[in-house]
Design a protein around this motif. Structure first.
Motif, mmCIF file in Angstrom:
data_model
loop_
_atom_site.group_PDB
_atom_site.id
_atom_site.type_symbol
_atom_site.label_atom_id
_atom_site.label_comp_id
_atom_site.label_asym_id
_atom_site.label_seq_id
_atom_site.Cartn_x
_atom_site.Cartn_y
_atom_site.Cartn_z
ATOM 1 N N ILE A 1 0.876 -1.171 0.000
ATOM 2 C CA ILE A 1 0.000 0.000 0.000
ATOM 3 C C ILE A 1 0.914 1.221 0.000
ATOM 4 O O ILE A 1 1.532 1.523 1.017
ATOM 5 C CB ILE A 1 -0.932 0.023 1.233
ATOM 6 N N PRO A 2 1.064 1.909 -1.135
ATOM 7 C CA PRO A 2 2.000 3.039 -1.209
ATOM 8 C C PRO A 2 1.710 4.090 -0.139
ATOM 9 O O PRO A 2 0.566 4.489 0.068
ATOM 10 C CB PRO A 2 1.755 3.596 -2.621
ATOM 11 N N GLY A 3 2.771 4.500 0.546
ATOM 12 C CA GLY A 3 2.654 5.551 1.554
ATOM 13 C C GLY A 3 2.163 5.080 2.899
ATOM 14 O O GLY A 3 2.070 5.874 3.839
ATOM 15 N N TYR A 4 1.844 3.782 3.021
ATOM 16 C CA TYR A 4 1.288 3.251 4.262
ATOM 17 C C TYR A 4 2.284 2.263 4.863
ATOM 18 O O TYR A 4 2.217 1.070 4.631
ATOM 19 C CB TYR A 4 -0.048 2.558 3.989
ATOM 20 N N GLY A 5 3.233 2.796 5.612
ATOM 21 C CA GLY A 5 4.263 1.966 6.207
ATOM 22 C C GLY A 5 5.508 1.928 5.360
ATOM 23 O O GLY A 5 5.711 0.991 4.586
ATOM 24 N N THR A 6 6.369 2.954 5.483
ATOM 25 C CA THR A 6 7.602 3.043 4.713
ATOM 26 C C THR A 6 8.744 2.532 5.575
ATOM 27 O O THR A 6 9.165 3.197 6.525
ATOM 28 C CB THR A 6 7.874 4.490 4.271
ATOM 29 N N ILE A 7 9.248 1.340 5.264
ATOM 30 C CA ILE A 7 10.292 0.737 6.088
ATOM 31 C C ILE A 7 11.599 1.509 5.934
ATOM 32 O O ILE A 7 12.036 1.810 4.826
ATOM 33 C CB ILE A 7 10.472 -0.742 5.728
#
Length: 380
Positions: free
Chosen positions: A201-207
């Motif tokens: 999910i782009p932008g939702y949880g950037t490791i």
């Protein structure tokens, strides 16, 4: 001014991240104030040892971005706590629009806070992060519990297909799609971790690739509260302009995620409701309350600013005075708009759900938030 800012079909079954998600059409038409409000900007954790917490969260990829101290008189004016305060803001990687942490080191804390407690104790707050390797985290906290004798309670990671993405055609090329998650309950901080398989999910949880524990910013936040969720959470729409993802619904032990994360006994369930900002797909809020409130463990009296643990959260808005007016009109008794310890215009209030908020004037954000919640398949 009041306008309708949302009328859209959303094909998800709302529940906790760990719920069994199914595709369904939800068309909620609500009148929301145009507040420009953010998703949850910061979780704030009270402590009497900031150095130790900075070292702890550095392992998850957080680094210090701001540092300030104020005396007891200034802290009492801003926070209602007569104690000197050393405040440290931390950010995970480059994500600066949501998911930050603020450490509040009190010279004289008001008390121990909610502390180490069984799951679903009223007053608990939980911050959720994505990880690259959930079993590494589980093993780490198990070692801290069993070998170091520290008060951590990690739940075993559980797998679920939240969004109905699994095709059922299993082969070496067609692998399972879903998420594995677990919770870790501690003395001053409660975590939820999740790892994705087969989608993103782009932008939702950037490791943060530089993080030793391979984790992201806080993607969303869980609140264990008491009362009728329809009543005690209504101000998130009428005052803050957040979008309700659902009316209160029941989930429980039959769902793999909630059953494991909350260590539910057979036959247990709870009420759930979620909110999201129209201006950020991330920084969601998730609320849980007991079906049988007379039988719950309640430490909400310790859930106050100045105690240890997660006691405060922040949001920001370009319409600070307007939101202050709405909070006043709805009887939330907000504090005056003042400069906080970082010289940011802000005010505070506590909602009928027992959650305390600091509302900030909109900061300069270098990495704009994603507003579209989009699932994309990936080959992993």
């Amino acid at each position: 001014m009041w306008v309708i800012v949302r009328k859209a079909g959303i094909t998800v079954l709302f529940g906790m991240l760990s719920a069994i998600w199914q595709a369904w059409a939800l068309d909620i038409e609500r009148e929301l104030p145009e507040t420009g409000i953010s998703g949850v900007y910061e979780a704030m954790v009270g402590t009497d040892d900031a150095r130790q917490l900075v070292e702890y969260f550095t392992e998850f990829g957080f680094s210090v971005t701001k540092d300030a101290s104020i005396d007891a008189q200034a802290a009492e004016k801003i926070y209602g706590v007569r104690s000197g305060l050393h405040s440290i803001r931390m950010q995970n990687g480059v994500v600066d629009s949501h998911g930050l942490l603020r450490i509040l080191e009190w010279e004289q804390p008001l008390g121990p806070g909610v502390g180490y407690a069984p799951p679903e104790t009223v007053g608990q707050r939980m911050a959720v992060m994505r990880t690259r390797d959930i079993f590494r985290l589980y093993d780490t906290f198990q070692d801290l519990r069993e070998k170091a004798g520290q008060p951590w309670l990690p739940t075993e990671p559980v797998f679920d297909d939240l969004y109905g993405l699994d095709t059922g055609n299993i082969s070496i090329k067609d692998r399972r799609v879903g998420v594995r998650e677990n919770a870790v309950y501690g003395q001053v901080f409660n975590h939820v971790f999740f790892q994705r398989y087969g989608y993103t999910i782009p932008g939702y949880g950037t490791i943060n690739e530089a993080a030793p524990l391979q984790t992201s910013e806080f993607t969303h936040h869980d609140f264990i509260v008491k009362g009728d969720l329809a009543e005690v959470t209504g101000y998130y729409m009428s005052v803050l302009g957040l979008r309700a993802e659902n009316d209160p619904v029941i989930d429980g032990d039959w769902q793999k995620g909630p059953g494991r994360v909350f260590l539910m006994e057979p036959g247990e369930s709870h009420w759930y409701r979620g909110f999201v900002s129209p201006n950020n797909a991330c920084g969601k809020l998730k609320f849980f309350s007991a079906m049988d409130p007379e039988h719950v463990r309640d430490r909400s009296r310790r859930q106050r600013v100045g105690e240890l643990g997660i006691t405060l959260h922040s949001l920001y808005t370009p319409e600070l005075e307007f939101v202050h007016e709405l909070a006043t009109e709805h009887g939330l008794q907000p504090s005056a708009i003042l400069e906080n310890e970082f010289s940011e215009q802000s005010f505070m209030f506590t909602g009928p759900d027992g959650v305390t908020w600091q509302i900030l004037d909109q900061p300069i954000v270098r990495n704009k938030p994603t507003t579209k919640f989009e699932l994309l398949r990936v080959n992993n």
